[in-house]
Design an enzyme around this catalytic site. Structure first.
Site, mmCIF file in Angstrom:
data_model
loop_
_atom_site.group_PDB
_atom_site.id
_atom_site.type_symbol
_atom_site.label_atom_id
_atom_site.label_comp_id
_atom_site.label_asym_id
_atom_site.label_seq_id
_atom_site.Cartn_x
_atom_site.Cartn_y
_atom_site.Cartn_z
ATOM 1 N N GLU A 263 -46.021 23.141 17.109
ATOM 2 C CA GLU A 263 -44.892 23.772 16.404
ATOM 3 C C GLU A 263 -45.254 25.177 15.927
ATOM 4 O OE1 GLU A 263 -43.280 21.216 13.346
ATOM 5 O OE2 GLU A 263 -42.475 19.826 14.837
ATOM 6 N N HIS B 59 -50.395 24.145 8.737
ATOM 7 C CA HIS B 59 -50.228 22.710 8.509
ATOM 8 C C HIS B 59 -51.510 21.965 8.890
ATOM 9 C CE1 HIS B 59 -46.018 23.596 8.035
ATOM 10 N NE2 HIS B 59 -45.698 22.322 7.900
ATOM 11 N N GLU C 195 -8.728 2.864 6.014
ATOM 12 C CA GLU C 195 -9.362 2.541 4.732
ATOM 13 C C GLU C 195 -9.360 1.014 4.535
ATOM 14 O OE1 GLU C 195 -6.926 3.440 1.422
ATOM 15 O OE2 GLU C 195 -8.554 3.318 -0.029
ATOM 16 N N HIS C 196 -8.171 0.410 4.711
ATOM 17 C CA HIS C 196 -8.056 -1.051 4.636
ATOM 18 C C HIS C 196 -7.540 -1.563 5.974
ATOM 19 C CE1 HIS C 196 -6.804 0.409 0.516
ATOM 20 N NE2 HIS C 196 -7.769 -0.415 0.172
ATOM 21 N N HIS D 187 1.564 3.107 -3.343
ATOM 22 C CA HIS D 187 0.643 4.018 -4.035
ATOM 23 C C HIS D 187 1.158 5.444 -4.090
ATOM 24 C CE1 HIS D 187 -3.024 1.782 -4.932
ATOM 25 N NE2 HIS D 187 -2.851 1.111 -3.822
ATOM 26 N N ASP E 299 -7.769 -4.864 -3.944
ATOM 27 C CA ASP E 299 -7.528 -3.791 -4.913
ATOM 28 C C ASP E 299 -7.997 -4.183 -6.307
ATOM 29 O OD1 ASP E 299 -6.492 -1.940 -3.203
ATOM 30 O OD2 ASP E 299 -4.393 -2.456 -3.551
ATOM 31 N N GLN F 102 0.828 -1.211 0.000
ATOM 32 C CA GLN F 102 0.000 0.000 0.000
ATOM 33 C C GLN F 102 0.864 1.265 0.000
ATOM 34 O OE1 GLN F 102 -3.442 0.016 -0.629
ATOM 35 N NE2 GLN F 102 -2.736 -2.049 -1.106
HETATM 36 P P1 NAD Z 1 -4.947 12.257 -9.627
HETATM 37 O O1 NAD Z 1 -5.548 11.843 -10.928
HETATM 38 O O2 NAD Z 1 -5.829 12.254 -8.436
HETATM 39 O O3 NAD Z 1 -4.390 13.741 -9.783
HETATM 40 C C1 NAD Z 1 -3.681 14.162 -10.895
HETATM 41 C C2 NAD Z 1 -4.186 15.535 -11.301
HETATM 42 O O4 NAD Z 1 -3.905 16.510 -10.292
HETATM 43 C C3 NAD Z 1 -3.533 16.042 -12.551
HETATM 44 O O5 NAD Z 1 -4.330 15.705 -13.654
HETATM 45 C C4 NAD Z 1 -3.467 17.546 -12.357
HETATM 46 O O6 NAD Z 1 -4.428 18.170 -13.162
HETATM 47 C C5 NAD Z 1 -3.791 17.783 -10.903
HETATM 48 N N1 NAD Z 1 -2.721 18.542 -10.265
HETATM 49 C C6 NAD Z 1 -1.429 18.148 -10.116
HETATM 50 N N2 NAD Z 1 -0.723 19.118 -9.477
HETATM 51 C C7 NAD Z 1 -1.597 20.129 -9.223
HETATM 52 C C8 NAD Z 1 -1.455 21.395 -8.578
HETATM 53 N N3 NAD Z 1 -0.315 21.815 -8.077
HETATM 54 N N4 NAD Z 1 -2.553 22.186 -8.486
HETATM 55 C C9 NAD Z 1 -3.742 21.786 -8.995
HETATM 56 N N5 NAD Z 1 -3.908 20.600 -9.617
HETATM 57 C C10 NAD Z 1 -2.854 19.775 -9.719
HETATM 58 O O7 NAD Z 1 -3.682 11.320 -9.439
HETATM 59 P P2 NAD Z 1 -2.620 11.177 -8.259
HETATM 60 O O8 NAD Z 1 -1.946 12.476 -7.996
HETATM 61 O O9 NAD Z 1 -1.789 10.006 -8.611
HETATM 62 O O10 NAD Z 1 -3.447 10.820 -6.958
HETATM 63 C C11 NAD Z 1 -4.248 9.677 -6.873
HETATM 64 C C12 NAD Z 1 -4.590 9.474 -5.412
HETATM 65 O O11 NAD Z 1 -5.703 8.604 -5.331
HETATM 66 C C13 NAD Z 1 -3.458 8.845 -4.611
HETATM 67 O O12 NAD Z 1 -3.333 9.564 -3.409
HETATM 68 C C14 NAD Z 1 -3.935 7.425 -4.353
HETATM 69 O O13 NAD Z 1 -3.479 6.884 -3.144
HETATM 70 C C15 NAD Z 1 -5.421 7.666 -4.306
HETATM 71 N N6 NAD Z 1 -6.224 6.489 -4.561
HETATM 72 C C16 NAD Z 1 -7.146 6.223 -3.623
HETATM 73 C C17 NAD Z 1 -7.997 5.155 -3.790
HETATM 74 C C18 NAD Z 1 -9.061 4.945 -2.743
HETATM 75 O O14 NAD Z 1 -9.959 4.168 -2.976
HETATM 76 N N7 NAD Z 1 -8.975 5.599 -1.606
HETATM 77 C C19 NAD Z 1 -7.912 4.344 -4.935
HETATM 78 C C20 NAD Z 1 -6.950 4.651 -5.916
HETATM 79 C C21 NAD Z 1 -6.119 5.757 -5.711
#
Ligand code: NAD
Length: 439
Positions: free
Chosen positions: A416, A421, A328-329, A262, A362, A259
């Site tokens: 009330e 009403h 979460e998990h 990620h 996942d 995890q």
């Molecule tokens: P993301 O798609 O969430 O974000 C990417 C986007 O963020 C980009 O397209 C960009 O437009 C924007 N961005 C980047 N920098 C920026 C800034 N400075 N200001 C404004 N916008 C900006 O992808 P990610 O960043 O890889 O994040 C994914 C998240 O989702 C991770 O934290 C992961 O752990 C989480 N996740 C959670 C689950 C869940 O079920 N909880 C499942 C999968 C992924």
């Protein structure tokens, strides 16, 4: 590599505050995403294109992914990935199909019924992250429950990728094709949520936006909630493992690492009654981390303030800790793991025993992986068919049934200080309160 928190002796009273947790200030991010969302609201697709150039570093001519690109991605998909995705879809569908609720009619009194009718939202925008990692599995986890709920219109969005000419990652497009989704956008971050909330020249507005994402996505969902419905804020991933001395340190270490892979702010927390296991896991981690591809990201996540090994005196204390953490998990690696799991009250999803690792959840357990993070599991569940349905009460009373309720309604209306009403009832009975006995 990972810090230790010793809670033997007595558990701190402010357990929730002292447990390791990522510092994720969504409130502060609100101010940054507000102008992004306003821009999309006022300038539509031109704003989305400019924001994509700024944040994703790629110029896009259009935000709607052409049908040929989706079809091509499926045609070029590695057959092994295709087979795995198809099996993931099959299992996820099996579980989510069983979540569908039937409408229920309750006869409250003779001639008076209330039916709870479950109606899907009209249109959802499903966010699939694509910043650091690419998540075709999140396409499955978002789309399947929406489809099983019967949502008539659904669209997927995922960030434009520079290396794929401004399209989302091809595996994401292929997953959409496998699921029969043909409306796909190459937009990420807050601008994607705003695109769905307000609509643009190229994308009709949605009534609901779901899916995990980074802080910008979470902040935009929080900001636009109300205008759109949202699921919970599914942010940086978390794993907590509750383990005793029967746990296998190799499995425990592998799951913490899986995890942490990620995100640098992903959280990995081991709660254990066994100092020997804690030591064995701490010893095991560096070797496994150095052998894996994303070792730098994992090392940062494990060493971060959001991760740690928590020592407790007893399983009872361990359960208090994991309930306060509301991961979460949550994995249970103890003797009689099923019985221990049954006592857990707060977790996004629970994984019982050493053969139900989070990695299975996942992708292929059938369960949903879009789960509440940041402690939200104490009040919210993960994405499900139910997330896309609204329960509408349909009230159907005959004249006699209303007559039997009239006296109580008018008394409560007067209590009330809302006499109109009561009058609305009396208007139906020549402006009198019928003196029929209540049931
Ligand atoms: P993301 O798609 O969430 O974000 C990417 C986007 O963020 C980009 O397209 C960009 O437009 C924007 N961005 C980047 N920098 C920026 C800034 N400075 N200001 C404004 N916008 C900006 O992808 P990610 O960043 O890889 O994040 C994914 C998240 O989702 C991770 O934290 C992961 O752990 C989480 N996740 C959670 C689950 C869940 O079920 N909880 C499942 C999968 C992924």
């Amino acid at each position: 590599m990972i810090s230790r928190i010793d809670m033997r002796g007595s558990l701190p009273a402010n357990l929730r505050d002292v447990l390791p947790r990522a510092e994720l200030d969504v409130e502060a991010a609100l101010e940054k995403v507000r102008p992004i969302c306003d821009d999309v609201r006022h300038r539509g697709v031109a704003a989305v294109r400019e924001l994509t150039a700024r944040f994703d570093g790629v110029e896009i001519a259009t935000t709607r992914v052409p049908a040929e690109a989706i079809e091509r991605s499926l045609a070029e998909l590695d057959p092994r990935v295709r087979a795995a995705l198809e099996e993931s879809i099959r299992r996820t569908r099996l579980v989510h199909r069983d979540q569908r609720r039937a409408d229920v009619t309750t006869q409250v009194v003779p001639g008076g019924t209330v039916t709870e009718r479950w109606v899907p939202v009209d249109r959802v925008g499903l966010y699939v992250p694509g910043g650091r990692a690419v998540y075709p599995s999140s396409v499955v986890m978002n789309v399947v429950p929406a489809q099983e709920a019967g949502v008539p219109s659904l669209a997927v969005t995922s960030p434009a990728q520079k290396e794929f000419g401004g399209l989302p990652h091809p595996t994401i497009l292929a997953a959409c094709a496998l699921l029969g989704v043909d409306e796909v956008y190459n937009v990420g971050g807050a601008q994607a949520v705003a695109m769905f909330a307000y609509g643009t020249e190229e994308c009709a507005p949605a009534t609901m936006v779901t899916g995990p994402g980074n802080i910008w996505v979470a902040a935009a969902k929080r900001l636009l909630k109300g205008r759109i419905g949202i699921d919970s804020e599914a942010g940086p991933t978390e794993i907590a493992i509750l383990a005793d001395d029967t746990a296998d340190p190799v499995h425990v270490a592998a799951d913490l690492i899986s995890q942490a892979e990620h995100d640098t702010i992903a959280a990995a927390v081991l709660v254990t009654t066994s100092p020997e296991l804690a030591e064995a896991v701490e010893k095991e981690l560096p070797g496994q981390v150095s052998a894996t591809r994303h070792s730098a990201r994992i090392t940062e996540a494990l060493a971060g303030r959001q991760s740690g090994v928590v020592l407790v005196d007893s399983l009872d204390d361990g359960l208090k800790v994991v309930d306060a953490y509301a991961a979460e998990h949550l994995e249970i690696h103890t003797a009689d793991a099923a019985a221990v799991a049954a006592r857990v009250r707060n977790a996004g999803a629970i994984f019982v025993g050493t053969y139900a690792p989070v990695s299975l959840g996942d992708y292929l357990a059938g369960s949903n992986h879009v789960l509440p993070t940041g402690g939200c599991a104490c009040h919210s569940g993960g994405l499900s068919v139910q997330s896309f349905l609204r329960g509408i009460h349909v009230v159907d009373y005959s004249r006699d049934a209303l007559a039997r309720a009239a006296a109580h309604v008018t008394v409560l209306a007067d209590a009330e200080d809302l006499p109109a009403h009561g009058a609305a009832i009396r208007a139906r009975f020549d402006w009198r309160v019928p003196q029929t006995e209540t049931d």
